[in-house]
Design an enzyme around this catalytic site. Structure first.
Site, PDB file in Angstrom:
ATOM      1  N   HIS A 376       0.803  -1.229   0.000  1.00 58.87           N
ATOM      2  CA  HIS A 376       0.000   0.000   0.000  1.00 58.87           C
ATOM      3  C   HIS A 376       0.832   1.274   0.000  1.00 58.87           C
ATOM      4  O   HIS A 376       0.287   2.351   0.264  1.00 58.87           O
ATOM      5  CB  HIS A 376      -0.928   0.052   1.216  1.00 58.87           C
ATOM      6  CG  HIS A 376      -1.947  -1.041   1.257  1.00 58.87           C
ATOM      7  ND1 HIS A 376      -3.229  -0.880   0.778  1.00 58.87           N
ATOM      8  CD2 HIS A 376      -1.869  -2.306   1.710  1.00 58.87           C
ATOM      9  CE1 HIS A 376      -3.905  -2.004   0.954  1.00 58.87           C
ATOM     10  NE2 HIS A 376      -3.089  -2.889   1.521  1.00 58.87           N
ATOM     11  N   LYS A 567      -8.585  13.594   4.734  1.00 57.67           N
ATOM     12  CA  LYS A 567      -7.680  12.445   4.668  1.00 57.67           C
ATOM     13  C   LYS A 567      -6.643  12.671   5.758  1.00 57.67           C
ATOM     14  O   LYS A 567      -6.608  13.748   6.363  1.00 57.67           O
ATOM     15  CB  LYS A 567      -7.007  12.354   3.301  1.00 57.67           C
ATOM     16  CG  LYS A 567      -6.396  13.678   2.824  1.00 57.67           C
ATOM     17  CD  LYS A 567      -5.810  13.592   1.424  1.00 57.67           C
ATOM     18  CE  LYS A 567      -6.813  13.656   0.318  1.00 57.67           C
ATOM     19  NZ  LYS A 567      -6.741  12.611  -0.655  1.00 57.67           N
ATOM     20  N   ARG A 568      -5.814  11.668   6.050  1.00 57.64           N
ATOM     21  CA  ARG A 568      -4.743  11.897   7.017  1.00 57.64           C
ATOM     22  C   ARG A 568      -3.890  13.080   6.574  1.00 57.64           C
ATOM     23  O   ARG A 568      -3.726  13.325   5.375  1.00 57.64           O
ATOM     24  CB  ARG A 568      -3.873  10.621   7.141  1.00 57.64           C
ATOM     25  CG  ARG A 568      -4.576   9.463   7.830  1.00 57.64           C
ATOM     26  CD  ARG A 568      -5.001   9.846   9.231  1.00 57.64           C
ATOM     27  NE  ARG A 568      -3.830  10.016  10.064  1.00 57.64           N
ATOM     28  CZ  ARG A 568      -3.336   9.071  10.874  1.00 57.64           C
ATOM     29  NH1 ARG A 568      -3.942   7.909  10.999  1.00 57.64           N
ATOM     30  NH2 ARG A 568      -2.267   9.305  11.601  1.00 57.64           N
ATOM     31  N   LYS A 573       0.457  14.430   0.762  1.00 61.86           N
ATOM     32  CA  LYS A 573      -0.924  14.680   0.345  1.00 61.86           C
ATOM     33  C   LYS A 573      -1.155  16.173   0.078  1.00 61.86           C
ATOM     34  O   LYS A 573      -2.178  16.568  -0.461  1.00 61.86           O
ATOM     35  CB  LYS A 573      -1.900  14.159   1.395  1.00 61.86           C
ATOM     36  CG  LYS A 573      -1.835  12.626   1.573  1.00 61.86           C
ATOM     37  CD  LYS A 573      -2.780  12.170   2.681  1.00 61.86           C
ATOM     38  CE  LYS A 573      -2.627  10.694   3.040  1.00 61.86           C
ATOM     39  NZ  LYS A 573      -3.335   9.793   2.105  1.00 61.86           N
ATOM     40  N   THR A 675      -8.803   6.347  -1.683  1.00 64.40           N
ATOM     41  CA  THR A 675     -10.135   5.750  -1.759  1.00 64.40           C
ATOM     42  C   THR A 675     -11.197   6.807  -1.459  1.00 64.40           C
ATOM     43  O   THR A 675     -12.349   6.668  -1.899  1.00 64.40           O
ATOM     44  CB  THR A 675     -10.283   4.566  -0.777  1.00 64.40           C
ATOM     45  OG1 THR A 675      -9.720   4.951   0.479  1.00 64.40           O
ATOM     46  CG2 THR A 675      -9.574   3.340  -1.298  1.00 64.40           C
ATOM     47  N   LYS A 679     -15.149   7.730  -3.051  1.00 65.05           N
ATOM     48  CA  LYS A 679     -16.384   8.025  -2.309  1.00 65.05           C
ATOM     49  C   LYS A 679     -16.986   9.335  -2.798  1.00 65.05           C
ATOM     50  O   LYS A 679     -18.210   9.449  -2.999  1.00 65.05           O
ATOM     51  CB  LYS A 679     -16.096   8.108  -0.801  1.00 65.05           C
ATOM     52  CG  LYS A 679     -15.654   6.776  -0.214  1.00 65.05           C
ATOM     53  CD  LYS A 679     -15.010   6.912   1.175  1.00 65.05           C
ATOM     54  CE  LYS A 679     -14.209   5.660   1.485  1.00 65.05           C
ATOM     55  NZ  LYS A 679     -13.287   5.819   2.638  1.00 65.05           N
TER      56      LYS A 679
HETATM   57  C1  26Q Z   1       3.580   1.388  10.601  1.00 66.10           C
HETATM   58  C2  26Q Z   1       4.504   1.240  11.635  1.00 66.10           C
HETATM   59  C3  26Q Z   1       4.147   1.444  12.951  1.00 66.10           C
HETATM   60  C4  26Q Z   1       2.851   1.791  13.220  1.00 66.10           C
HETATM   61  C5  26Q Z   1       1.920   1.937  12.194  1.00 66.10           C
HETATM   62  C6  26Q Z   1       2.288   1.735  10.880  1.00 66.10           C
HETATM   63  C7  26Q Z   1       1.318   1.924   9.785  1.00 66.10           C
HETATM   64  C8  26Q Z   1      -0.044   1.915  10.026  1.00 66.10           C
HETATM   65  C9  26Q Z   1      -0.946   2.142   9.001  1.00 66.10           C
HETATM   66  C10 26Q Z   1       1.737   2.137   8.490  1.00 66.10           C
HETATM   67  C11 26Q Z   1       0.825   2.366   7.476  1.00 66.10           C
HETATM   68  C12 26Q Z   1      -0.520   2.373   7.717  1.00 66.10           C
HETATM   69  C13 26Q Z   1      -1.538   2.644   6.697  1.00 66.10           C
HETATM   70  C14 26Q Z   1      -1.290   2.937   5.439  1.00 66.10           C
HETATM   71  C15 26Q Z   1      -2.360   3.309   4.493  1.00 66.10           C
HETATM   72  O1  26Q Z   1      -3.482   3.547   4.896  1.00 66.10           O
HETATM   73  N1  26Q Z   1      -2.069   3.373   3.193  1.00 66.10           N
HETATM   74  C16 26Q Z   1      -3.082   3.753   2.217  1.00 66.10           C
HETATM   75  O2  26Q Z   1      -3.734   2.582   1.781  1.00 66.10           O
HETATM   76  C17 26Q Z   1      -4.852   2.896   0.972  1.00 66.10           C
HETATM   77  C18 26Q Z   1      -5.564   1.598   0.640  1.00 66.10           C
HETATM   78  O3  26Q Z   1      -4.840   0.861  -0.279  1.00 66.10           O
HETATM   79  C19 26Q Z   1      -4.430   3.665  -0.270  1.00 66.10           C
HETATM   80  O4  26Q Z   1      -5.576   4.049  -0.960  1.00 66.10           O
HETATM   81  C20 26Q Z   1      -3.603   4.889   0.101  1.00 66.10           C
HETATM   82  O5  26Q Z   1      -3.093   5.499  -1.054  1.00 66.10           O
HETATM   83  C21 26Q Z   1      -2.480   4.497   1.041  1.00 66.10           C
HETATM   84  O6  26Q Z   1      -1.777   5.643   1.484  1.00 66.10           O
END
Ligand code: 26Q
Length: 834
Positions: A376, A567-568, A573, A675, A679
């Site tokens: 991702h 979004k985050r 972004k 995503t 929406k």
């Molecule tokens: C990593 C290390 C320690 C703690 C947390 C994490 C962590 C947690 C969540 C790293 C990444 C995430 C989430 C990533 C994410 O949401 N990526 C997004 O995924 C979507 C679904 O595929 C995409 O549409 C987005 O482009 C992408 O940024």
């Protein structure tokens, strides 16, 4: 006392046989009253809508559970192939309204509650979000399991039951302050605890090897500190099809002998307190935060998820097939949601070899035929690595297995590229250096038969960049699965008026076959239809204004263009680019350049990782700019900027129906998919966006005329990097120069001098990885085109209809069908109605 002797503790059929529950209004009313009065013990003096929510939810849950059993029995009887979606995050949001929609009782329940003098909206809104995820990746998992149930695919979601979900965001003086999200405080009526299916998870200790009676080398992992993983199951209903799948979330608890051992040592109070060590594992969701990388507790979480889920699947298998694993890979597959659960590759090897006695080659063949990995992210810094030392102390047996996988793998590489030591070093699962690291993405690629990205561009860039060596070795493993969103939650449930208009116009087949929205296209030229569409959008905007008015006391005019970026908060972004444009509009107003002006409300929302300095600064910056603009009498209704606090799933359900313009403005090549973009499109917003992630495919579907494109392409961004000169870009752009000046002279920080220096410096740096300044002019031009287009309400509505009508591709039903056809290869199974 008892005249009858029981020979077995197993419940007899007459205990478990139940007659089907009714779905009419009177049935819901009766059940509601019973739950409200008897189970919850409330009466007419109770003012809180929460208990009414609970009573209705219990009545709905009963109806899910009977279908759940029928689905379970059908899968069992068919002995079908199954898939398991392993994810550290399931961002489910609220459950009640979605459950009613999928059961087909939305209208009946509404009138049932009305009969009781209750407003169902109020009940729905008192359910807390299950915020067990950070953002896109977690919500994708939730949309996926919804589509799996709708497609009647035997898929189980496996995740963690965090006691505290994503923090709740409050603002103090424009700055983000995090509050813990104790979402389980009032219980969770949707889950069922199943302690009988708990599994034991090992940590620490060491390994010993010996030769067994058949002369085979066996490894024991001993002196471990074990915890128990206890499953909590939530029903996941398909859309009006009787299927109810399972989301199984693990909670960590202390083992019994842990209790006894410590108790006998005489330290009662301390031993009870020490239980925290075990229970802490699933206490809190980790925010997606670079500062949280490498934390031992996160690795414990990941291993608990992987081990408990695999043990669960294997226990089921052994229950049916004994120790014969010859068909295991044909009947099971695991989809890894990013590398977070990728320790599952090594854990499956351990369970098959150490516990079930398979030899290495057999176990490896099974592993490589059952595991599939979804990536991702394209940001190299976001690729997960774990220190070898940490692994050694926490999971010593797993580290041994990873080393052995690596040595087999490196042998394979050296056959393919003899003597290419640089490549072997590059591809090794172990990164050498001061602190040796395990590269989890490489472990996933080596151990899986499928590796996919989440949009066309993203998958292409993975093959050409991040995973190039692996693509050269195994091109057949790599594939794309463009993301989607579930149209049930993200259109039918969140925008019922629009959904109704669509169904009246083209029938309701779109709910399970979103490509049918195409049938709306001819209506884009029908003035009557356009008027209805326009009125609904305006109504949604009013509701959004009302929601914000009650929540935060701001008043917005629905005549304005609602321009939304939620979004985050992350530099890539580029929320900053959005604010630069807002300041530019403000500057134009102050200069009196307001000919043919389009009133605009810019809404920005999102959470910053608690340790992400620049993201937090960005929030403060947005709020300060908003404060100046919204209180300037020269500005009035021409421009508003609002920061929407505590952005989450349930907020998006209110926001996306009311958006006119969707901001998807990441630096090209950085957003894997996105995503939220889907929406918004589904709800008739137009996109202003770069050629990044799924924006590219959105534009392909809707056509360039109905999309506001701007910015450098991914190729141009990379080409420019070596000679990027933001200062000269600023120098040559009068508007941008003025914007930067306004920030620098403290116009938005009069009482807080210098607080935005880091913001300005970041975009002025020739090392700015996100090249914000490079896209400014082209962004402003695109915004201008959007403003002009908005002045022609009729044509805007036409484009709005075409966006919705072209969004069929972005249903997770399509995404999941692709996963199933090309990766999982499951056969749909309908529930067994007994
Ligand atoms: C990593 C290390 C320690 C703690 C947390 C994490 C962590 C947690 C969540 C790293 C990444 C995430 C989430 C990533 C994410 O949401 N990526 C997004 O995924 C979507 C679904 O595929 C995409 O549409 C987005 O482009 C992408 O940024």
């Amino acid at each position: 006392m008892h005249s009858k002797k029981f020979t077995s503790s197993k419940p007899a059929a007459n205990i478990t046989k139940l007659s089907p529950l009714g779905l009419e209004s009177n049935h819901l009313v009766a059940d509601f009253k019973r739950y409200y009065g008897h189970r919850l013990g409330r009466d007419e003096n109770c003012r809180s809508p929460y208990y009414a929510y609970e009573a209705l939810a219990l009545a709905i849950s009963d109806r899910l559970i009977e279908r759940w059993k029928a689905t379970y029995n059908a899968y069992k009887k068919e002995d079908c192939k199954r898939a398991f979606y392993l994810s550290m995050e399931f961002l489910m949001g609220r459950t009640l309204s979605n459950a009613m929609l999928n059961l087909g009782v939305t209208d009946v329940a509404k009138s049932a509650m009305y009969e009781l003098g209750l407003e169902i909206e109020e009940l729905i809104d008192s359910e807390p979000d299950a915020g067990l995820g950070n953002g896109g990746l977690g919500r994708l998992a939730a949309c996926f399991i919804d589509s799996c149930a709708t497609l009647q695919l035997p898929v189980t979601g496996y995740g963690l039951r965090y006691e505290y979900g994503m923090f709740s965001q409050t603002l103090v003086n424009g700055e983000q302050v995090e509050k813990p999200d104790h979402w389980l405080r009032n219980g969770n009526i949707w889950e069922i605890e199943r302690p009988e299916y708990a599994h034991r998870i090992k940590f620490g200790g060491h390994t010993e090897s010996h030769i067994d009676e058949r002369g085979k080398k066996r490894v024991c992992w001993i002196d471990t500190h074990d915890v128990l993983a206890v499953p909590f199951d939530t029903p996941i209903p398909g859309y009006k099809n009787g299927t109810v799948n399972t989301l199984r979330l693990w909670k960590a608890t202390a083992t019994e002998e842990f209790d006894l051992q410590e108790f006998n040592a005489g330290d009662y109070a301390e031993s009870v307190a020490a239980k925290n060590t075990a229970e802490n594992i699933t206490m809190v969701l980790y925010p997606n935060d670079a500062n949280e990388n490498g934390k031992a507790l996160r690795l414990r979480q990941q291993y608990l998820l992987a081990s408990a889920s695999l043990q669960d699947v294997i226990a089921n298998w052994v229950g049916r097939h004994g120790n014969d694993f010859s068909q295991f890979a044909e009947k099971n597959c695991f989809q890894l949601n990013d590398t977070h659960p990728s320790i599952a590759v090594a854990e499956l090897m351990r369970l098959l070899i150490d516990i079930h006695g398979l030899d290495w080659d057999h176990a490896w063949k099974i592993t490589r035929n059952t595991m599939a990995y979804t990536n991702h992210t394209l940001l190299p810094e976001a690729l997960e690595r774990w220190s070898v030392n940490l692994f050694e102390s926490l999971l010593p047996r797993l580290l041994e297995i990873i080393y052995e996988i690596n040595s087999h793998f490196i042998a394979e590489v050296s056959v393919h590229w003899p003597g290419d030591h640089d490549r072997m070093r590059r591809m090794s699962l172990i990164e050498e250096g001061n602190e040796k690291q395990v590269r989890m993405a490489y472990l996933a690629i080596v151990g899986c038969y499928s590796v996919n990205g989440v949009a066309e561009l993203h998958s292409k860039l993975l093959q050409e960049g991040l995973f190039r060596d692996f693509y050269e070795l195994w091109p057949h493993k790599f594939n794309n699965k463009t993301n989607g969103v579930t149209p049930r939650r993200w259109l039918a449930a969140c925008n019922p008026d629009l959904a109704k208009l669509i169904s009246e116009t083209i029938g309701d087949g779109w709910l399970t076959d979103l490509s049918q929205l195409e049938k709306l296209k001819p209506y884009a030229d029908d003035p009557k239809f356009r008027e209805k569409w326009y009125n609904i959008k305006q109504e949604c905007k009013s509701k959004l204004v009302e929601y914000k008015r009650t929540e935060m006391g701001v008043d917005l005019s629905t005549d304005a263009l609602f321009d939304v970026q939620v979004k985050r908060i992350h530099e890539y972004k580029r929320q900053l680019l959005n604010v630069l444009h807002v300041i530019h509009l403000y500057d134009r107003i102050k200069r009196g350049e307001t000919k043919n002006w389009t009133n605009r409300c810019v809404l920005i929302g999102g959470k910053a990782a608690p340790g992400y300095y620049m993201a937090k600064k960005t929030i403060k910056f947005i709020n300060n700019v908003a404060d100046v603009i919204n209180n300037d009498p020269d500005v009035g209704d021409k421009l508003k900027l609002v920061f929407l606090p505590n952005y989450r799933v349930s907020a998006m359900e209110k926001i996306c129906p009311g958006a006119d313009l969707s901001e998807q403005i990441s630096t090209a090549g950085k957003e894997a998919s996105g995503t939220g973009n889907m929406k918004f499109m589904m709800n008739g917003a137009l996109t202003i966006g770069t050629l990044d992630g799924a924006n590219i495919e959105i534009r392909e579907e809707v056509g360039d005329d109905n999309f506001f494109l701007f910015g450098l392409t991914e190729g141009q961004v990379e080409e420019l990097r070596s000679h990027y000169d933001p200062l000269s870009i600023i120098e040559q752009d009068e508007d941008l120069k003025r914007v930067i000046k306004l920030i620098e002279c403290g116009h938005f920080s009069l009482l807080e001098p210098g607080i935005f220096d880091d913001v300005v410096n970041s975009i002025r740096s020739s090392n700015d990885p996100w090249m914000t300044v490079a896209d400014f002019r082209s962004y402003v031009d695109a915004q201008n085109r959007a403003e002009i287009a908005y002045l022609d309400k009729d044509n805007w509505t036409r484009m709005s209809i075409l966006n919705c009508a072209s969004s069929g591709k972005f249903s997770t039903d399509r995404t999941i069908s692709d996963y199933n056809r090309e990766i999982w290869k499951l056969t749909p199974v309908a529930p067994l109605i007994s």
